[in-house]
Design a protein around this motif. Structure first.
Motif, PDB file in Angstrom:
ATOM      1  N   GLN A 251       1.096  -0.865   0.335  1.00  0.00           N
ATOM      2  CA  GLN A 251      -0.274  -0.126  -0.260  1.00  0.00           C
ATOM      3  C   GLN A 251       0.897   1.314   0.028  1.00  0.00           C
ATOM      4  N   ARG A 252       0.200   2.367  -0.869  1.00  0.00           N
ATOM      5  CA  ARG A 252       1.473   3.282  -1.098  1.00  0.00           C
ATOM      6  C   ARG A 252       0.942   4.732  -0.315  1.00  0.00           C
ATOM      7  N   SER A 253       0.936   5.608   0.602  1.00  0.00           N
ATOM      8  CA  SER A 253       0.326   6.808   0.970  1.00  0.00           C
ATOM      9  C   SER A 253       1.187   8.173   0.931  1.00  0.00           C
ATOM     10  N   ARG A 256       5.245   7.397   1.563  1.00  0.00           N
ATOM     11  CA  ARG A 256       5.670   6.810   2.450  1.00  0.00           C
ATOM     12  C   ARG A 256       5.322   4.472   1.301  1.00  0.00           C
ATOM     13  N   ARG A 258       3.943   0.894   2.690  1.00  0.00           N
ATOM     14  CA  ARG A 258       3.832  -0.207   3.847  1.00  0.00           C
ATOM     15  C   ARG A 258       3.327  -1.355   2.975  1.00  0.00           C
ATOM     16  N   ASN A 260       2.822  -5.351   4.240  1.00  0.00           N
ATOM     17  CA  ASN A 260       2.403  -6.257   5.062  1.00  0.00           C
ATOM     18  C   ASN A 260       2.720  -7.688   4.695  1.00  0.00           C
ATOM     19  N   ARG A 276       5.612  -5.560   9.063  1.00  0.00           N
ATOM     20  CA  ARG A 276       5.240  -5.176   8.716  1.00  0.00           C
ATOM     21  C   ARG A 276       6.451  -3.924   7.878  1.00  0.00           C
ATOM     22  N   ASP A 278       7.677   0.066   6.617  1.00  0.00           N
ATOM     23  CA  ASP A 278       6.829   0.934   6.357  1.00  0.00           C
ATOM     24  C   ASP A 278       8.485   2.017   5.518  1.00  0.00           C
ATOM     25  N   LYS A 279       8.256   2.149   4.077  1.00  0.00           N
ATOM     26  CA  LYS A 279       9.677   2.995   3.878  1.00  0.00           C
ATOM     27  C   LYS A 279       9.290   3.970   3.300  1.00  0.00           C
TER      28      LYS A 279
END
Length: 345
Positions: A251-253, A256, A258, A260, A276, A278-279
């Protein structure tokens, strides 16, 4: 031919005519094209000889596909299908026949294939792996009639379905140790660029996991047949004959990303591990390499741990069970206590 006696009893002339047509239109051309020869016709089947295991399997895959095309409109109870067994071995050659233990094993492998399926021995699998347009799943050691020692067999997988026989008196397949399928990661965004990134993670992770010593990893072509489909993981484990399933989401927000990921026991459906990542979004290829490397290293240890736990509940552990327990103890850290415990196995 599967169900030959039944079909001949209920509809003799049409069955004979259809069988002859399938041999002429599908089987004979495929065998000839791949350098084989039909040694003899047994009425309900045939024995063929090839100089190459790869060519033998390619011929079988080709004519099985062609037979499916030619019979797709037939009524289920009257549809003709073939079972195929392929083995490597020395043979005794006579003018109109060949003999030997290798021939006997091929015949027995045919008997445990599903109609429309192909079963091959481990020796054939080593020759054809990565060289034929088909995926094969490990059926484990099979006790075959009149064969002194168990034979490790592999069954062709078609459309995500394991075409090794699950009927009759044979026990269900026992999934190989360290057997896993990496399902295509789910893309939770609509960014086309990210779709390539997500599929790249799945493919690269499949490749990296296959480098683990002793691992059996389902090929990406088979895994991608499940892309975007709801999957019962326990049923998937049975179909592909694997112990573990890896699945994940991306998932991209904003800036960033993410990811899972979770490792599932295909036998119970229970979760063994999850994490998870997160980068911040950077170079997607560099990120893919970094994430895949971290996942592969972690999964190596987690799969060893899972196998060690299975071994703890085994009444009669074999050498591999003890190896996994020792390796897991060693992975806990290089201390005098862990080394002592590892040596005990």
């Amino acid at each position: 031919m599967a169900g030959y006696s039944r079909l001949m009893h209920t509809d003799e002339e049409p069955t004979h005519a259809k069988l002859a047509a399938l041999l002429a239109d599908a089987v004979n051309p495929a065998i000839a094209e791949h350098g084989g020869r039909i040694v003899k016709n047994t009425g309900d089947g045939f024995l063929a000889e090839f100089l190459s295991a790869v060519q033998a399997v390619r011929a079988a895959v080709q004519f099985q596909a062609r037979i499916r095309e030619l019979t797709i409109g037939d009524v289920d109870g009257r549809r003709i299908a073939f079972r195929v067994g392929v083995n490597i071995g020395d043979v005794i050659v006579e003018p109109h026949d060949i003999f030997g233990d290798g021939v006997n094993q091929a015949a027995r492998l045919e008997s445990i294939a599903e109609p429309g399926g192909i079963c091959i021995s481990a020796s054939v699998y080593e020759h054809v792996r990565g060289k034929v347009d088909a995926e094969f799943v490990n059926m484990g050691e099979q006790s075959l009639k009149n064969i002194a020692h168990p034979v490790r067999a592999y069954a062709m997988v078609r459309d995500g379905i394991n075409l090794g026989s699950q009927t009759g008196r044979r026990a269900p397949f026992s999934p190989p140790r360290l057997s896993i399928v990496v399902l295509p990661f789910a893309d939770l965004s609509s960014d086309p660029e990210q779709a390539y990134f997500v599929d790249g993670i799945t493919e690269s992770l499949t490749t990296d996991l296959s480098q683990i010593e002793g691992a059996f990893v389902i090929g990406r072509h088979t895994a991608f047949t499940y892309k975007g489909k709801p999957v019962d993981l326990k049923q998937l484990g049975c179909e592909l004959n694997v112990r573990y399933v890896l699945e994940g989401t991306v998932q991209r927000s904003g800036d960033r990303l993410r990811i899972n990921v979770q490792l599932v026991d295909a036998g119970t459906g229970g979760h063994l591990w999850a994490d998870r990542f997160d980068k911040p979004v950077g170079d997607l290829f560099d990120m893919q390499d970094e994430i895949v490397a971290r996942l592969a290293n972690t999964l190596n240890a987690k799969l060893i741990e899972a196998e060690a736990r299975r071994a703890e509940n085994t009444l009669h552990p074999d050498a591999m069970d003890l190896f996994f327990q020792g390796r897991h103890s060693f992975n806990k850290g290089v201390t005098s206590k862990s080394l002592t415990q590892a040596r005990l196995f």
